[in-house]
Design an enzyme around this catalytic site. Structure first.
Site, PDB file in Angstrom:
ATOM      1  N   GLU A   1     -14.433 -36.123  -4.494  1.00  0.00           N
ATOM      2  CA  GLU A   1     -13.409 -35.525  -3.625  1.00  0.00           C
ATOM      3  C   GLU A   1     -13.802 -35.766  -2.181  1.00  0.00           C
ATOM      4  O   GLU A   1     -14.900 -35.400  -1.761  1.00  0.00           O
ATOM      5  CB  GLU A   1     -13.265 -34.016  -3.904  1.00  0.00           C
ATOM      6  CG  GLU A   1     -12.646 -33.727  -5.266  1.00  0.00           C
ATOM      7  CD  GLU A   1     -12.317 -32.240  -5.495  1.00  0.00           C
ATOM      8  OE1 GLU A   1     -12.944 -31.381  -4.845  1.00  0.00           O
ATOM      9  OE2 GLU A   1     -11.435 -31.966  -6.331  1.00  0.00           O
TER      10      GLU A   1
ATOM     11  N   HIS B   1      -2.925 -32.151  -1.470  1.00  0.00           N
ATOM     12  CA  HIS B   1      -3.821 -32.179  -2.631  1.00  0.00           C
ATOM     13  C   HIS B   1      -3.433 -31.071  -3.616  1.00  0.00           C
ATOM     14  O   HIS B   1      -3.298 -31.313  -4.815  1.00  0.00           O
ATOM     15  CB  HIS B   1      -5.272 -32.007  -2.172  1.00  0.00           C
ATOM     16  CG  HIS B   1      -6.265 -31.826  -3.290  1.00  0.00           C
ATOM     17  ND1 HIS B   1      -6.598 -32.841  -4.158  1.00  0.00           N
ATOM     18  CD2 HIS B   1      -6.981 -30.735  -3.688  1.00  0.00           C
ATOM     19  CE1 HIS B   1      -7.487 -32.380  -5.036  1.00  0.00           C
ATOM     20  NE2 HIS B   1      -7.735 -31.112  -4.779  1.00  0.00           N
TER      21      HIS B   1
ATOM     22  N   ASP C   1     -16.487 -23.875  -0.787  1.00  0.00           N
ATOM     23  CA  ASP C   1     -15.546 -24.990  -0.782  1.00  0.00           C
ATOM     24  C   ASP C   1     -14.120 -24.432  -0.766  1.00  0.00           C
ATOM     25  O   ASP C   1     -13.774 -23.608  -1.607  1.00  0.00           O
ATOM     26  CB  ASP C   1     -15.767 -25.862  -2.018  1.00  0.00           C
ATOM     27  CG  ASP C   1     -15.070 -27.204  -1.889  1.00  0.00           C
ATOM     28  OD1 ASP C   1     -14.754 -27.605  -0.748  1.00  0.00           O
ATOM     29  OD2 ASP C   1     -14.838 -27.854  -2.929  1.00  0.00           O
TER      30      ASP C   1
ATOM     31  N   GLU D   1     -14.000 -34.874   1.354  1.00  0.00           N
ATOM     32  CA  GLU D   1     -13.885 -33.630   2.105  1.00  0.00           C
ATOM     33  C   GLU D   1     -14.645 -33.727   3.425  1.00  0.00           C
ATOM     34  O   GLU D   1     -15.461 -34.625   3.622  1.00  0.00           O
ATOM     35  CB  GLU D   1     -14.457 -32.458   1.282  1.00  0.00           C
ATOM     36  CG  GLU D   1     -13.808 -32.323  -0.082  1.00  0.00           C
ATOM     37  CD  GLU D   1     -14.069 -30.972  -0.746  1.00  0.00           C
ATOM     38  OE1 GLU D   1     -14.547 -30.048  -0.055  1.00  0.00           O
ATOM     39  OE2 GLU D   1     -13.777 -30.849  -1.951  1.00  0.00           O
TER      40      GLU D   1
ATOM     41  N   ARG E   1     -13.864 -33.561 -14.195  1.00  0.00           N
ATOM     42  CA  ARG E   1     -12.544 -32.969 -14.469  1.00  0.00           C
ATOM     43  C   ARG E   1     -12.422 -32.401 -15.875  1.00  0.00           C
ATOM     44  O   ARG E   1     -11.680 -31.440 -16.097  1.00  0.00           O
ATOM     45  CB  ARG E   1     -11.447 -34.019 -14.253  1.00  0.00           C
ATOM     46  CG  ARG E   1     -11.417 -34.635 -12.861  1.00  0.00           C
ATOM     47  CD  ARG E   1     -11.192 -33.602 -11.798  1.00  0.00           C
ATOM     48  NE  ARG E   1     -11.083 -34.201 -10.461  1.00  0.00           N
ATOM     49  CZ  ARG E   1     -11.088 -33.497  -9.344  1.00  0.00           C
ATOM     50  NH1 ARG E   1     -11.228 -32.184  -9.381  1.00  0.00           N
ATOM     51  NH2 ARG E   1     -10.980 -34.099  -8.184  1.00  0.00           N
TER      52      ARG E   1
ATOM     53  N   GLN F   1     -14.328 -29.124 -15.817  1.00  0.00           N
ATOM     54  CA  GLN F   1     -13.546 -28.219 -14.955  1.00  0.00           C
ATOM     55  C   GLN F   1     -12.298 -27.697 -15.675  1.00  0.00           C
ATOM     56  O   GLN F   1     -11.991 -26.507 -15.639  1.00  0.00           O
ATOM     57  CB  GLN F   1     -13.135 -28.986 -13.686  1.00  0.00           C
ATOM     58  CG  GLN F   1     -12.436 -28.146 -12.637  1.00  0.00           C
ATOM     59  CD  GLN F   1     -11.950 -29.001 -11.446  1.00  0.00           C
ATOM     60  OE1 GLN F   1     -12.203 -30.206 -11.387  1.00  0.00           O
ATOM     61  NE2 GLN F   1     -11.267 -28.370 -10.512  1.00  0.00           N
TER      62      GLN F   1
ATOM     63  N   THR G   1     -23.353 -32.146  -4.794  1.00  0.00           N
ATOM     64  CA  THR G   1     -22.442 -32.289  -3.658  1.00  0.00           C
ATOM     65  C   THR G   1     -23.178 -33.125  -2.624  1.00  0.00           C
ATOM     66  O   THR G   1     -24.273 -32.768  -2.199  1.00  0.00           O
ATOM     67  CB  THR G   1     -22.103 -30.905  -3.043  1.00  0.00           C
ATOM     68  OG1 THR G   1     -21.537 -30.076  -4.059  1.00  0.00           O
ATOM     69  CG2 THR G   1     -21.116 -31.038  -1.890  1.00  0.00           C
TER      70      THR G   1
ATOM     71  N   LYS H   1     -18.471 -28.560 -11.004  1.00  0.00           N
ATOM     72  CA  LYS H   1     -18.688 -28.882  -9.590  1.00  0.00           C
ATOM     73  C   LYS H   1     -20.154 -28.777  -9.170  1.00  0.00           C
ATOM     74  O   LYS H   1     -20.584 -29.434  -8.233  1.00  0.00           O
ATOM     75  CB  LYS H   1     -17.909 -27.879  -8.718  1.00  0.00           C
ATOM     76  CG  LYS H   1     -16.416 -27.870  -8.951  1.00  0.00           C
ATOM     77  CD  LYS H   1     -15.763 -28.998  -8.192  1.00  0.00           C
ATOM     78  CE  LYS H   1     -14.248 -28.829  -8.171  1.00  0.00           C
ATOM     79  NZ  LYS H   1     -13.609 -29.849  -7.338  1.00  0.00           N
TER      80      LYS H   1
ATOM     81  N   GLU I   1      -5.870 -37.477  -8.368  1.00  0.00           N
ATOM     82  CA  GLU I   1      -4.555 -37.671  -7.751  1.00  0.00           C
ATOM     83  C   GLU I   1      -4.122 -39.131  -7.809  1.00  0.00           C
ATOM     84  O   GLU I   1      -2.972 -39.428  -8.123  1.00  0.00           O
ATOM     85  CB  GLU I   1      -4.598 -37.267  -6.272  1.00  0.00           C
ATOM     86  CG  GLU I   1      -4.599 -35.789  -6.011  1.00  0.00           C
ATOM     87  CD  GLU I   1      -4.779 -35.529  -4.522  1.00  0.00           C
ATOM     88  OE1 GLU I   1      -3.834 -35.711  -3.761  1.00  0.00           O
ATOM     89  OE2 GLU I   1      -5.902 -35.160  -4.120  1.00  0.00           O
TER      90      GLU I   1
ATOM     91  N   ASP J   1     -17.451 -33.824  -2.838  1.00  0.00           N
ATOM     92  CA  ASP J   1     -17.551 -32.768  -3.849  1.00  0.00           C
ATOM     93  C   ASP J   1     -17.326 -33.405  -5.221  1.00  0.00           C
ATOM     94  O   ASP J   1     -16.221 -33.422  -5.746  1.00  0.00           O
ATOM     95  CB  ASP J   1     -16.497 -31.692  -3.551  1.00  0.00           C
ATOM     96  CG  ASP J   1     -16.466 -30.607  -4.617  1.00  0.00           C
ATOM     97  OD1 ASP J   1     -17.505 -30.376  -5.259  1.00  0.00           O
ATOM     98  OD2 ASP J   1     -15.394 -29.996  -4.803  1.00  0.00           O
TER      99      ASP J   1
HETATM  100 CA    CA Z   1     -13.463 -29.567  -3.699  1.00  0.00          CA
END
Ligand code: CA
Length: 425
Positions: free
Chosen positions: A196, A131, A124, A198, A234, A237, A254, A250, A371, A230
């Site tokens: 996320e 971002h 990834d 992606e 948080r 993480q 996925t 993570k 975000e 993804d």
């Molecule tokens: Ca990612």
């Protein structure tokens, strides 16, 4: 790099009527590849309107060749694309139409899809400067971008075993949470689950260990693109990531969309690589190529929708959380691939690489809740009257992608969808 050719003619129509619907993601100009399961057996299909062409039957190919090899060699081959278009096109003979209709055409809604490839390795990246800046600001307001960002396509090695197909639920992960800095961490279900938005690309041709891949040839190694969510916890993480980067925050899941849109289908939607600001460094020579600079980008609109349990009970439509575009990535997919192999690391057929969260300059283009809500400080309001800082149980995230350009047929990626289930008791 594939050129625009007669297979991109916007006037081409199919005898499969649903492929001619102006709103379909899958007109005859698209023909993405997928893996589906029928009678317990996984097979390769090519999507046309609401149907699948049974690829193996159509080509009278044998299973023993292996899915990966077959789908890549056949479907990414221009001649095969040409032939499929002739046979599925309006002017195909009645004989051909009947042969395909009776033997090789399958209702897409009656089968299940699996991940398109057996992926051994998943990487990834982190290639949206918007971002990276938005996230960086939350943690380092004065110095959001790391000094390496404009030199290196940043990435980390993801977990391939937990790649799951669109439609499969995910279980809220548990992990170490240290939201109270005064106390030791505790092991609890994540309280800050996020998605996320992606885009992923699959490797169609590897390199030998110790060899590198020239930036000029990078796209010859890429089969096609699909959507990737993804999922990110948080809180897990935030506590674990220093000093070695993402890990259990993570690796629990996925989600990938099942349909791989080939590089050839995307040819009309190529755009220049990201225009770097005055004063930004030029890519180092091994990441620099004129072709990459003039058309290394791809114009793909990326939408993220949410539905909650309450929204579904109230019969409300999914709510649009963001619309971003792949063309806003700081690094191209060719640069990501070349950089990945630049130390002699051997890439293999079926490897999945994802771009990292695709965000744009505008507030409406932020590709994850971290975000959008600024780490929970500004919750999103939903049409049901609910708010969200992060995902709650039974929330469903639906990602969509599509390409539009004057003079060409719109093509799409289908959906990448997944619902959050509660953690184990
Ligand atoms: Ca990612």
């Amino acid at each position: 790099m594939t050129n625009i050719n007669e297979t991109h003619d916007q006037n081409l129509k199919s005898w499969v009527e649903s492929a001619n619907d102006p709103d379909t993601d899958f007109p005859i100009q698209n023909l993405p590849v997928c893996k589906f399961v029928e009678n317990g057996e996984a097979r390769i299909g090519v999507v046309i309107g609401d149907y699948l062409l049974d690829f193996e039957g159509y080509f009278n190919a044998t299973l023993s060749e292996g899915f990966e090899k077959m789908s890549i060699e056949l479907a990414s081959n221009s001649q095969v694309r040409n032939q499929m278009q002739k046979d599925l096109g309006k002017s195909a003979s009645k004989e051909t139409q009947n042969l395909i209709k009776e033997n090789f055409l399958i209702d897409r809604n009656k089968v299940e899809f699996t991940s398109p490839f057996k992926t051994a390795d998943y990487t990834d990246f982190y290639c949206s400067i918007y971002h990276a800046t938005n996230v960086g600001k939350l943690f380092r307001p004065d110095n959001p971008l790391m000094p390496n960002y404009k030199w290196i396509p940043i990435g980390y090695h993801g977990r391939a075993s937990s790649i799951i197909p669109s439609g499969q639920d995910i279980k809220r992960p548990k992990g170490q949470n240290r939201s109270d800095a005064e106390k030791p961490p505790i092991y609890i279900p994540s309280k800050a689950l996020d998605y996320e938005m992606e885009v992923g690309f699959y490797v169609s041709k590897g390199n030998e260990l110790g060899e590198t891949i020239d930036i000029k040839d990078a796209e010859d190694h890429i089969f096609g693109l699909s959507l990737v969510n993804d999922w990110s916890a948080r809180d897990i993480q935030g506590w674990e990531y220093q000093p070695l980067g993402p890990f259990l925050g993570k690796s629990f899941a996925t989600t990938v969309s099942p349909f791989v849109v080939t590089m050839e289908a995307l040819a009309p939607f190529r755009v220049p690589a990201f225009k770097r600001e005055e004063g930004d460094p030029k890519p180092l020579p091994y990441l620099q190529d004129d072709g990459n600079e003039t058309h290394g980008g791809i114009d793909i609109n990326l939408d993220v929708y949410i539905t909650t349990k309450k929204m579904r009970e109230m019969d409300l439509e999914p709510h649009l959380l963001s619309r971003s575009n792949l063309k806003d990535l700081y690094w191209t997919i060719g640069q990501m691939l070349t950089h990945h192999a630049s130390n002699g690391c051997n890439l293999q057929v079926g490897d999945l690489m994802a771009t990292g969260t695709v965000s744009g300059k505008e507030d409406s283009e932020r590709g994850c809740l971290l975000e959008i809500t600024r780490r929970g400080a500004e919750p999103v309001e939903l049409p049901s009257g609910e708010t969200r800082k992060f995902l709650e149980d039974y929330d469903e995230i639906i990602m969509k992608g599509f390409c539009e350009k004057e003079g060409f047929r719109r093509i799409g990626f289908g959906e990448c969808r997944g619902m959050v289930l509660p953690a184990d008791e």
